[in-house]
Design an enzyme around this catalytic site. Structure first.
Site, PDB file in Angstrom:
ATOM      1  N   GLY A  42      50.961  55.185  76.580  1.00  0.00           N
ATOM      2  CA  GLY A  42      52.376  55.286  76.927  1.00  0.00           C
ATOM      3  C   GLY A  42      53.095  54.174  76.195  1.00  0.00           C
ATOM      4  O   GLY A  42      52.960  54.043  74.981  1.00  0.00           O
ATOM      5  N   GLU A  43      53.803  53.358  76.924  1.00  0.00           N
ATOM      6  CA  GLU A  43      54.552  52.255  76.309  1.00  0.00           C
ATOM      7  C   GLU A  43      54.233  50.976  77.086  1.00  0.00           C
ATOM      8  O   GLU A  43      54.647  50.819  78.240  1.00  0.00           O
ATOM      9  CB  GLU A  43      56.044  52.595  76.325  1.00  0.00           C
ATOM     10  CG  GLU A  43      56.905  51.569  75.660  1.00  0.00           C
ATOM     11  CD  GLU A  43      56.396  51.154  74.283  1.00  0.00           C
ATOM     12  OE1 GLU A  43      56.251  52.030  73.410  1.00  0.00           O
ATOM     13  OE2 GLU A  43      56.114  49.967  74.093  1.00  0.00           O
ATOM     14  N   SER A  44      53.493  50.086  76.426  1.00  0.00           N
ATOM     15  CA  SER A  44      52.980  48.910  77.139  1.00  0.00           C
ATOM     16  C   SER A  44      54.097  47.975  77.602  1.00  0.00           C
ATOM     17  O   SER A  44      53.979  47.328  78.647  1.00  0.00           O
ATOM     18  CB  SER A  44      51.988  48.146  76.258  1.00  0.00           C
ATOM     19  OG  SER A  44      52.605  47.715  75.071  1.00  0.00           O
ATOM     20  N   CYS A  74      45.036  52.906  74.439  1.00  0.00           N
ATOM     21  CA  CYS A  74      46.238  52.640  73.642  1.00  0.00           C
ATOM     22  C   CYS A  74      47.140  51.625  74.355  1.00  0.00           C
ATOM     23  O   CYS A  74      46.821  50.441  74.362  1.00  0.00           O
ATOM     24  CB  CYS A  74      46.923  53.950  73.299  1.00  0.00           C
ATOM     25  SG  CYS A  74      47.983  53.791  71.862  1.00  0.00           S
ATOM     26  N   ARG A 103      50.510  45.289  68.280  1.00  0.00           N
ATOM     27  CA  ARG A 103      51.106  46.585  68.621  1.00  0.00           C
ATOM     28  C   ARG A 103      51.546  47.346  67.374  1.00  0.00           C
ATOM     29  O   ARG A 103      52.061  46.745  66.432  1.00  0.00           O
ATOM     30  CB  ARG A 103      52.321  46.400  69.532  1.00  0.00           C
ATOM     31  CG  ARG A 103      51.946  45.965  70.937  1.00  0.00           C
ATOM     32  CD  ARG A 103      53.183  45.802  71.805  1.00  0.00           C
ATOM     33  NE  ARG A 103      53.917  47.038  71.954  1.00  0.00           N
ATOM     34  CZ  ARG A 103      55.207  47.174  71.692  1.00  0.00           C
ATOM     35  NH1 ARG A 103      55.925  46.167  71.276  1.00  0.00           N
ATOM     36  NH2 ARG A 103      55.794  48.334  71.862  1.00  0.00           N
ATOM     37  N   ILE A 131      47.910  57.401  68.216  1.00  0.00           N
ATOM     38  CA  ILE A 131      49.372  57.551  68.250  1.00  0.00           C
ATOM     39  C   ILE A 131      49.999  56.160  68.358  1.00  0.00           C
ATOM     40  O   ILE A 131      49.858  55.513  69.393  1.00  0.00           O
ATOM     41  CB  ILE A 131      49.827  58.437  69.436  1.00  0.00           C
ATOM     42  CG1 ILE A 131      49.120  59.805  69.406  1.00  0.00           C
ATOM     43  CG2 ILE A 131      51.351  58.602  69.420  1.00  0.00           C
ATOM     44  CD1 ILE A 131      49.299  60.619  70.678  1.00  0.00           C
ATOM     45  N   ARG A 132      50.646  55.713  67.324  1.00  0.00           N
ATOM     46  CA  ARG A 132      51.249  54.370  67.303  1.00  0.00           C
ATOM     47  C   ARG A 132      50.279  53.349  67.924  1.00  0.00           C
ATOM     48  O   ARG A 132      50.610  52.585  68.826  1.00  0.00           O
ATOM     49  CB  ARG A 132      52.604  54.366  68.030  1.00  0.00           C
ATOM     50  CG  ARG A 132      53.597  55.333  67.388  1.00  0.00           C
ATOM     51  CD  ARG A 132      54.943  55.280  68.053  1.00  0.00           C
ATOM     52  NE  ARG A 132      55.570  53.993  67.790  1.00  0.00           N
ATOM     53  CZ  ARG A 132      56.165  53.246  68.731  1.00  0.00           C
ATOM     54  NH1 ARG A 132      56.190  53.632  69.983  1.00  0.00           N
ATOM     55  NH2 ARG A 132      56.727  52.123  68.407  1.00  0.00           N
ATOM     56  N   HIS A 172      43.277  57.945  72.023  1.00  0.00           N
ATOM     57  CA  HIS A 172      43.534  58.673  73.283  1.00  0.00           C
ATOM     58  C   HIS A 172      42.402  59.643  73.589  1.00  0.00           C
ATOM     59  O   HIS A 172      42.550  60.844  73.323  1.00  0.00           O
ATOM     60  CB  HIS A 172      44.849  59.449  73.162  1.00  0.00           C
ATOM     61  CG  HIS A 172      46.051  58.582  73.128  1.00  0.00           C
ATOM     62  ND1 HIS A 172      46.739  58.229  74.258  1.00  0.00           N
ATOM     63  CD2 HIS A 172      46.669  57.976  72.093  1.00  0.00           C
ATOM     64  CE1 HIS A 172      47.755  57.447  73.934  1.00  0.00           C
ATOM     65  NE2 HIS A 172      47.727  57.276  72.618  1.00  0.00           N
ATOM     66  N   GLU A 174      41.722  60.956  76.222  1.00  0.00           N
ATOM     67  CA  GLU A 174      42.199  61.946  77.200  1.00  0.00           C
ATOM     68  C   GLU A 174      42.884  63.130  76.526  1.00  0.00           C
ATOM     69  O   GLU A 174      43.181  64.127  77.184  1.00  0.00           O
ATOM     70  CB  GLU A 174      43.149  61.267  78.212  1.00  0.00           C
ATOM     71  CG  GLU A 174      44.522  60.868  77.684  1.00  0.00           C
ATOM     72  CD  GLU A 174      44.535  59.577  76.868  1.00  0.00           C
ATOM     73  OE1 GLU A 174      43.451  59.102  76.486  1.00  0.00           O
ATOM     74  OE2 GLU A 174      45.637  59.071  76.579  1.00  0.00           O
TER      75      GLU A 174
END
Ligand code: GLN
Length: 204
Positions: A42-44, A74, A103, A131-132, A172, A174
């Site tokens: 997600g977004e840390s 991630c 990051r 992903i990023r 990821h 998942e």
């Protein structure tokens, strides 16, 4: 399952397919109910802010320091790391595994990519989705690197690391529809290896 933000549902699906009982953790009370924790992608930076506002940061740090098994993917890897580069100045570290991450560092050439990884302990390669993704720039002496990827500059980078019962992935697992890395984490957390480790973990 830390459910403040990110791809919670995909992880829950993977864990439930493996017969695990799961609980969405959003408060310190929820945290009391679980014996291991998955932190999703997600977004840390957002998750860090929400850890603060939910009051979960102090109890979570305490549980991790006491040896609660944790699996971060991630953004989850970023949160569990000891050091974060290119984070927000006020971004918290959970310091559950002795690695330093930067990051979005694969993102200079490409934002997202996929790669078939050779993973220690798995017979067949694992198809990994990045992903990023963060780049692991430093690995502490107690940390085992279980998979690597070669980045755009030809440098080999660790992408799956483990220290006792903390497992972190830059990708990821998942999203691959392949349960093997979740399975490995569950086996590891059930074995309760390492000082301060807790007994078998029926929830994540
Ligand atoms: N770049 C994101 C972060 O810093 C992580 C991306 C992801 O989890 N897919 O948190």
């Amino acid at each position: 399952m830390l459910a403040l933000q990110g791809d919670v549902r995909e992880h829950m699906g993977a864990l439930e397919d493996l017969g695990e009982e799961t609980l969405e953790v959003r408060t310190p009370r929820d945290l009391d109910q679980v014996t291991s924790l998955v932190i999703p992608g997600g977004e840390s930076t957002t998750m860090s802010i929400l850890l603060d506002s939910s009051g979960m940061l102090p109890p979570l740090k305490e549980r991790l320091a006491a040896g609660m098994p944790a699996f971060g993917t991630c953004a989850g890897m970023i949160l569990l790391a000891r050091e974060i580069s290119d984070g927000r100045a006020d971004q918290h570290t959970l310091d559950a595994i002795d690695i330093g991450v930067r990051r979005n560092a694969f993102g200079r050439q490409v934002d997202s990519f996929e790669s078939d990884l050779v993973v220690d302990g798995l017979d067949e390669p694992f198809h990994a989705v990045f992903i990023r993704a963060p780049v692991v720039e430093r690995v502490g002496p107690g940390v085992e690197v279980m998979a690597w990827v070669t980045d755009g500059t030809g440098t080999r980078r660790p992408v799956l690391c483990r220290d006792r019962n903390v497992v972190v992935a830059a990708f990821h697992p998942e999203l691959s529809g392949d349960p093997r890395i979740h399975k490995m984490f569950l086996a590891r957390s059930r074995a309760g290896k390492g000082p301060g480790a807790e007994p078998p973990a029926p929830e994540a």
